[in-house]
Design a protein around this motif. Structure first.
Motif, PDB file in Angstrom:
ATOM      1  N   TYR A 177     -20.317 -14.630 -26.593  1.00  0.00           N
ATOM      2  CA  TYR A 177     -19.138 -15.281 -27.170  1.00  0.00           C
ATOM      3  C   TYR A 177     -17.892 -14.942 -26.364  1.00  0.00           C
ATOM      4  CZ  TYR A 177     -17.820 -10.785 -29.261  1.00  0.00           C
ATOM      5  OH  TYR A 177     -17.443  -9.479 -29.444  1.00  0.00           O
ATOM      6  N   ASN A 178     -16.847 -15.704 -26.622  1.00  0.00           N
ATOM      7  CA  ASN A 178     -15.551 -15.499 -25.980  1.00  0.00           C
ATOM      8  C   ASN A 178     -14.656 -14.717 -26.931  1.00  0.00           C
ATOM      9  OD1 ASN A 178     -15.927 -17.206 -23.531  1.00  0.00           O
ATOM     10  ND2 ASN A 178     -16.359 -18.719 -25.104  1.00  0.00           N
ATOM     11  N   GLY A 179     -14.030 -13.694 -26.391  1.00  0.00           N
ATOM     12  CA  GLY A 179     -13.077 -12.913 -27.173  1.00  0.00           C
ATOM     13  C   GLY A 179     -11.718 -12.965 -26.518  1.00  0.00           C
ATOM     14  N   ARG A 180     -10.710 -13.148 -27.315  1.00  0.00           N
ATOM     15  CA  ARG A 180      -9.333 -13.151 -26.783  1.00  0.00           C
ATOM     16  C   ARG A 180      -8.648 -11.874 -27.232  1.00  0.00           C
ATOM     17  NH1 ARG A 180      -4.049 -14.765 -28.432  1.00  0.00           N
ATOM     18  NH2 ARG A 180      -2.804 -15.470 -26.668  1.00  0.00           N
ATOM     19  N   ASN A 181      -8.038 -11.193 -26.285  1.00  0.00           N
ATOM     20  CA  ASN A 181      -7.284  -9.985 -26.579  1.00  0.00           C
ATOM     21  C   ASN A 181      -5.948 -10.374 -27.218  1.00  0.00           C
ATOM     22  OD1 ASN A 181      -6.900  -7.212 -26.607  1.00  0.00           O
ATOM     23  ND2 ASN A 181      -6.269  -7.088 -24.476  1.00  0.00           N
ATOM     24  N   ALA A 182      -5.549  -9.633 -28.204  1.00  0.00           N
ATOM     25  CA  ALA A 182      -4.267  -9.905 -28.873  1.00  0.00           C
ATOM     26  C   ALA A 182      -3.107  -9.694 -27.894  1.00  0.00           C
ATOM     27  CB  ALA A 182      -4.112  -8.996 -30.089  1.00  0.00           C
ATOM     28  N   THR A 183      -1.950 -10.218 -28.263  1.00  0.00           N
ATOM     29  CA  THR A 183      -0.751 -10.046 -27.446  1.00  0.00           C
ATOM     30  C   THR A 183       0.207  -9.034 -28.080  1.00  0.00           C
ATOM     31  OG1 THR A 183       0.274 -11.945 -28.533  1.00  0.00           O
ATOM     32  CG2 THR A 183      -0.897 -12.357 -26.460  1.00  0.00           C
ATOM     33  N   ASP A 184      -0.160  -8.488 -29.235  1.00  0.00           N
ATOM     34  CA  ASP A 184       0.688  -7.502 -29.913  1.00  0.00           C
ATOM     35  C   ASP A 184       0.019  -6.124 -29.870  1.00  0.00           C
ATOM     36  OD1 ASP A 184      -1.354  -7.595 -31.819  1.00  0.00           O
ATOM     37  OD2 ASP A 184      -0.207  -8.814 -33.226  1.00  0.00           O
ATOM     38  N   ASP A 185       0.447  -5.226 -30.731  1.00  0.00           N
ATOM     39  CA  ASP A 185      -0.053  -3.854 -30.710  1.00  0.00           C
ATOM     40  C   ASP A 185      -1.499  -3.716 -31.189  1.00  0.00           C
ATOM     41  OD1 ASP A 185       2.342  -2.985 -29.702  1.00  0.00           O
ATOM     42  OD2 ASP A 185       3.167  -2.421 -31.654  1.00  0.00           O
ATOM     43  N   THR A 186      -2.110  -4.775 -31.663  1.00  0.00           N
ATOM     44  CA  THR A 186      -3.521  -4.713 -32.070  1.00  0.00           C
ATOM     45  C   THR A 186      -4.459  -4.973 -30.898  1.00  0.00           C
ATOM     46  OG1 THR A 186      -3.664  -7.053 -32.703  1.00  0.00           O
ATOM     47  CG2 THR A 186      -2.941  -5.485 -34.412  1.00  0.00           C
ATOM     48  N   CYS A 187      -3.902  -5.161 -29.697  1.00  0.00           N
ATOM     49  CA  CYS A 187      -4.710  -5.477 -28.519  1.00  0.00           C
ATOM     50  C   CYS A 187      -5.497  -4.271 -28.032  1.00  0.00           C
ATOM     51  CB  CYS A 187      -3.829  -6.005 -27.391  1.00  0.00           C
ATOM     52  SG  CYS A 187      -2.858  -4.720 -26.569  1.00  0.00           S
ATOM     53  N   ASP A 188      -6.412  -4.531 -27.118  1.00  0.00           N
ATOM     54  CA  ASP A 188      -7.139  -3.493 -26.395  1.00  0.00           C
ATOM     55  C   ASP A 188      -6.349  -3.246 -25.111  1.00  0.00           C
ATOM     56  OD1 ASP A 188      -8.900  -2.009 -24.772  1.00  0.00           O
ATOM     57  OD2 ASP A 188     -10.666  -2.967 -25.652  1.00  0.00           O
ATOM     58  N   ALA A 189      -5.745  -2.079 -24.980  1.00  0.00           N
ATOM     59  CA  ALA A 189      -4.859  -1.780 -23.852  1.00  0.00           C
ATOM     60  C   ALA A 189      -5.590  -1.734 -22.512  1.00  0.00           C
ATOM     61  CB  ALA A 189      -4.141  -0.456 -24.104  1.00  0.00           C
ATOM     62  N   ARG A 190      -6.921  -1.709 -22.520  1.00  0.00           N
ATOM     63  CA  ARG A 190      -7.678  -1.673 -21.263  1.00  0.00           C
ATOM     64  C   ARG A 190      -7.713  -3.034 -20.570  1.00  0.00           C
ATOM     65  NH1 ARG A 190     -13.167   0.523 -23.627  1.00  0.00           N
ATOM     66  NH2 ARG A 190     -12.498  -1.016 -25.168  1.00  0.00           N
ATOM     67  N   TYR A 191      -7.324  -4.097 -21.290  1.00  0.00           N
ATOM     68  CA  TYR A 191      -7.396  -5.457 -20.745  1.00  0.00           C
ATOM     69  C   TYR A 191      -6.040  -6.131 -20.912  1.00  0.00           C
ATOM     70  CZ  TYR A 191     -12.210  -4.092 -21.306  1.00  0.00           C
ATOM     71  OH  TYR A 191     -13.376  -3.380 -21.244  1.00  0.00           O
ATOM     72  N   ALA A 192      -5.771  -7.126 -20.089  1.00  0.00           N
ATOM     73  CA  ALA A 192      -4.491  -7.826 -20.152  1.00  0.00           C
ATOM     74  C   ALA A 192      -4.300  -8.461 -21.528  1.00  0.00           C
ATOM     75  CB  ALA A 192      -4.435  -8.902 -19.063  1.00  0.00           C
ATOM     76  N   ARG A 193      -3.097  -8.375 -22.020  1.00  0.00           N
ATOM     77  CA  ARG A 193      -2.784  -9.008 -23.310  1.00  0.00           C
ATOM     78  C   ARG A 193      -2.996 -10.511 -23.195  1.00  0.00           C
ATOM     79  NH1 ARG A 193       1.575  -6.042 -26.839  1.00  0.00           N
ATOM     80  NH2 ARG A 193       1.106  -3.885 -26.279  1.00  0.00           N
ATOM     81  N   GLY A 194      -3.675 -11.078 -24.171  1.00  0.00           N
ATOM     82  CA  GLY A 194      -3.925 -12.515 -24.191  1.00  0.00           C
ATOM     83  C   GLY A 194      -5.091 -12.960 -23.326  1.00  0.00           C
ATOM     84  N   SER A 195      -5.746 -12.043 -22.641  1.00  0.00           N
ATOM     85  CA  SER A 195      -6.850 -12.444 -21.758  1.00  0.00           C
ATOM     86  C   SER A 195      -8.105 -12.795 -22.558  1.00  0.00           C
ATOM     87  CB  SER A 195      -7.166 -11.335 -20.755  1.00  0.00           C
ATOM     88  OG  SER A 195      -7.643 -10.185 -21.416  1.00  0.00           O
ATOM     89  N   TYR A 196      -8.913 -13.663 -21.968  1.00  0.00           N
ATOM     90  CA  TYR A 196     -10.206 -14.049 -22.540  1.00  0.00           C
ATOM     91  C   TYR A 196     -11.309 -13.360 -21.749  1.00  0.00           C
ATOM     92  CZ  TYR A 196      -8.248 -17.812 -25.390  1.00  0.00           C
ATOM     93  OH  TYR A 196      -7.549 -18.541 -26.326  1.00  0.00           O
ATOM     94  N   CYS A 197     -12.156 -12.637 -22.452  1.00  0.00           N
ATOM     95  CA  CYS A 197     -13.306 -11.955 -21.868  1.00  0.00           C
ATOM     96  C   CYS A 197     -14.544 -12.351 -22.665  1.00  0.00           C
ATOM     97  CB  CYS A 197     -13.123 -10.438 -21.936  1.00  0.00           C
ATOM     98  SG  CYS A 197     -11.672  -9.812 -21.069  1.00  0.00           S
ATOM     99  N   ALA A 198     -15.725 -12.059 -22.126  1.00  0.00           N
ATOM    100  CA  ALA A 198     -16.964 -12.453 -22.795  1.00  0.00           C
ATOM    101  C   ALA A 198     -17.670 -11.235 -23.389  1.00  0.00           C
ATOM    102  CB  ALA A 198     -17.881 -13.157 -21.806  1.00  0.00           C
ATOM    103  N   GLY A 199     -18.117 -11.396 -24.623  1.00  0.00           N
ATOM    104  CA  GLY A 199     -18.844 -10.352 -25.332  1.00  0.00           C
ATOM    105  C   GLY A 199     -20.236 -10.811 -25.725  1.00  0.00           C
ATOM    106  N   GLN A 200     -20.967  -9.901 -26.335  1.00  0.00           N
ATOM    107  CA  GLN A 200     -22.315 -10.206 -26.816  1.00  0.00           C
ATOM    108  C   GLN A 200     -22.509  -9.590 -28.189  1.00  0.00           C
ATOM    109  OE1 GLN A 200     -25.346  -8.975 -24.030  1.00  0.00           O
ATOM    110  NE2 GLN A 200     -24.210  -9.766 -22.288  1.00  0.00           N
ATOM    111  N   VAL A 201     -23.231 -10.326 -29.019  1.00  0.00           N
ATOM    112  CA  VAL A 201     -23.607  -9.820 -30.334  1.00  0.00           C
ATOM    113  C   VAL A 201     -25.090 -10.137 -30.533  1.00  0.00           C
ATOM    114  CG1 VAL A 201     -22.833 -11.916 -31.529  1.00  0.00           C
ATOM    115  CG2 VAL A 201     -23.015  -9.785 -32.798  1.00  0.00           C
ATOM    116  N   LEU A 202     -25.813  -9.194 -31.142  1.00  0.00           N
ATOM    117  CA  LEU A 202     -27.240  -9.356 -31.390  1.00  0.00           C
ATOM    118  C   LEU A 202     -27.463  -9.457 -32.887  1.00  0.00           C
ATOM    119  CD1 LEU A 202     -30.046  -9.387 -29.943  1.00  0.00           C
ATOM    120  CD2 LEU A 202     -30.178  -6.939 -30.510  1.00  0.00           C
TER     121      LEU A 202
END
Length: 154
Positions: free
Chosen positions: A65-90
């Protein structure tokens, strides 16, 4: 019955007898059943949206799936704010609504210049298609809303 994971903002499951008419699963209040939601502090803190169709494996049902990082303080600081990355769920094969495991870090992130420029410069690898051909997996994805790319696993 046929099953399809779907959704934007969350991931749900729908069922069909004929691949034309689909019924989404509902919760006890009659709302869409939300199987996968955004998580504060993770790469998918703002959005979870299905990528390619799920794969049935010997360990369960794998959904990329596609995950979008938040642009506020709830974001993951390891990735650019607002960036789209791909995840997996089983999901469980026996209970397709039951999550067995979910990656806490994305398996695919925007790194190349063409994935971080164009109409969406925060960075986008938006996975959309998966093909197995000649002993290789081809993962097709959108790049910054400006190009289409393919990642190959041999």
């Amino acid at each position: 019955k046929y099953m399809m994971y779907w959704g934007e903002q969350f991931i749900n499951l729908a069922l069909s007898d004929n691949l034309t008419d689909w019924e989404p699963l509902l919760d006890e209040n009659g709302d869409f059943l939300k199987l996968v939601l955004p998580r504060k502090g993770y790469f998918d803190s703002s959005l979870t949206e299905c990528g390619p169709p799920a794969l049935l494996t010997d360990k369960g049902i794998l959904l990329m799936y596609n995950g979008r990082n938040a642009t506020d303080d709830t974001c993951d600081a390891r990735y650019a704010r607002g960036s789209y990355c791909a995840g997996q769920v089983l999901f469980s094969q026996a209970e397709p609504t039951k999550v067995l495991h979910r990656l806490d870090e994305p398996f695919f992130v925007p790194e190349a210049d063409f994935e971080k420029s164009g109409q969406y410069p925060m960075g986008t690898v938006f996975i959309e298609g998966l093909v197995y051909h000649r002993h290789q997996w081809f993962l097709y994805y959108g790049c910054a809303d400006s190009r289409v790319g393919v990642a190959v696993l041999k």
